[in-house]
Write a protein that holds these residues in place. Structure first.
Motif, PDB file in Angstrom:
ATOM      1  N   ASN A 107       1.020  -1.235   0.054  1.00 15.31           N
ATOM      2  CA  ASN A 107       0.022  -0.139   0.016  1.00 15.31           C
ATOM      3  C   ASN A 107       0.854   1.273  -0.101  1.00 15.31           C
ATOM      4  O   ASN A 107       0.536   2.147  -0.864  1.00 15.31           O
ATOM      5  CB  ASN A 107      -0.899   0.166   1.081  1.00 15.31           C
ATOM      6  CG  ASN A 107      -2.049  -1.139   0.989  1.00 15.31           C
ATOM      7  OD1 ASN A 107      -2.398  -1.519   0.033  1.00 15.31           O
ATOM      8  ND2 ASN A 107      -2.675  -1.277   2.298  1.00 15.31           N
TER       9      ASN A 107
ATOM     10  N   SER B 296       1.016   4.170  -2.961  1.00 20.17           N
ATOM     11  CA  SER B 296       0.505   5.461  -2.687  1.00 20.17           C
ATOM     12  C   SER B 296       1.676   6.297  -3.203  1.00 20.17           C
ATOM     13  O   SER B 296       1.654   7.493  -3.608  1.00 20.17           O
ATOM     14  CB  SER B 296       0.486   5.585  -1.064  1.00 20.17           C
ATOM     15  OG  SER B 296      -0.503   4.858  -0.722  1.00 20.17           O
TER      16      SER B 296
ATOM     17  N   ALA C 171      -5.095   4.200  -7.919  1.00 15.64           N
ATOM     18  CA  ALA C 171      -4.239   3.897  -6.678  1.00 15.64           C
ATOM     19  C   ALA C 171      -5.274   3.696  -5.673  1.00 15.64           C
ATOM     20  O   ALA C 171      -4.955   2.549  -4.780  1.00 15.64           O
ATOM     21  CB  ALA C 171      -3.417   5.254  -6.371  1.00 15.64           C
TER      22      ALA C 171
ATOM     23  N   VAL D 128      -5.204  -0.087  -3.551  1.00 15.25           N
ATOM     24  CA  VAL D 128      -5.029  -0.185  -2.111  1.00 15.25           C
ATOM     25  C   VAL D 128      -6.037  -0.855  -1.417  1.00 15.25           C
ATOM     26  O   VAL D 128      -6.136  -1.631  -0.643  1.00 15.25           O
ATOM     27  CB  VAL D 128      -4.669   1.161  -1.419  1.00 15.25           C
ATOM     28  CG1 VAL D 128      -4.998   1.250  -0.028  1.00 15.25           C
ATOM     29  CG2 VAL D 128      -3.329   1.790  -2.069  1.00 15.25           C
TER      30      VAL D 128
END
Length: 105
Positions: free
Chosen positions: A30, A34, A58, A62
């Motif tokens: 994650n 990010s 994104a 995630v």
């Protein structure tokens, strides 16, 4: 300490290690996603349409990764507790009620 106790302790430690490293893999993934998204947004210099696409992708990655990990972990814990007999007693569902007879006009 008996063999069974030693095996139980090893199993518990193995489960803890799996949970710890699985969670670590999810968190690192994650953070990587990010980081790449932030870098991509920074490089786009204000192109809003593409920025929204990058951030949406994104966020989807995630959330999917985290949900998959938590779902697999929950199913694994449930299966383990059922296998060890800690799942409680099984209740058989009552038979469905028979529908009332239909009237003919």
């Amino acid at each position: 300490m008996s063999r069974d106790e030693a095996k139980a302790i090893r199993d518990v430690e193995l489960e803890k290690d799996r949970a710890r490293y699985g969670l670590l893999a999810v968190v690192l993934s994650n953070l990587s996603i990010s980081g790449v998204a932030i870098f991509g947004v920074w490089q786009l210099d204000g192109d809003r349409a593409v920025i929204v696409g990058v951030l949406t992708a994104a966020f989807t990655a995630v959330s999917s990764l985290t949900t998959a990990y938590l779902g697999i972990k929950a199913v694994s814990n449930t299966a383990k507790s059922i296998a060890l007999g800690e799942g409680g007693t099984r209740h058989q569902a009552p038979p469905p009620a028979t529908p009332p007879g239909q009237r003919t006009p």
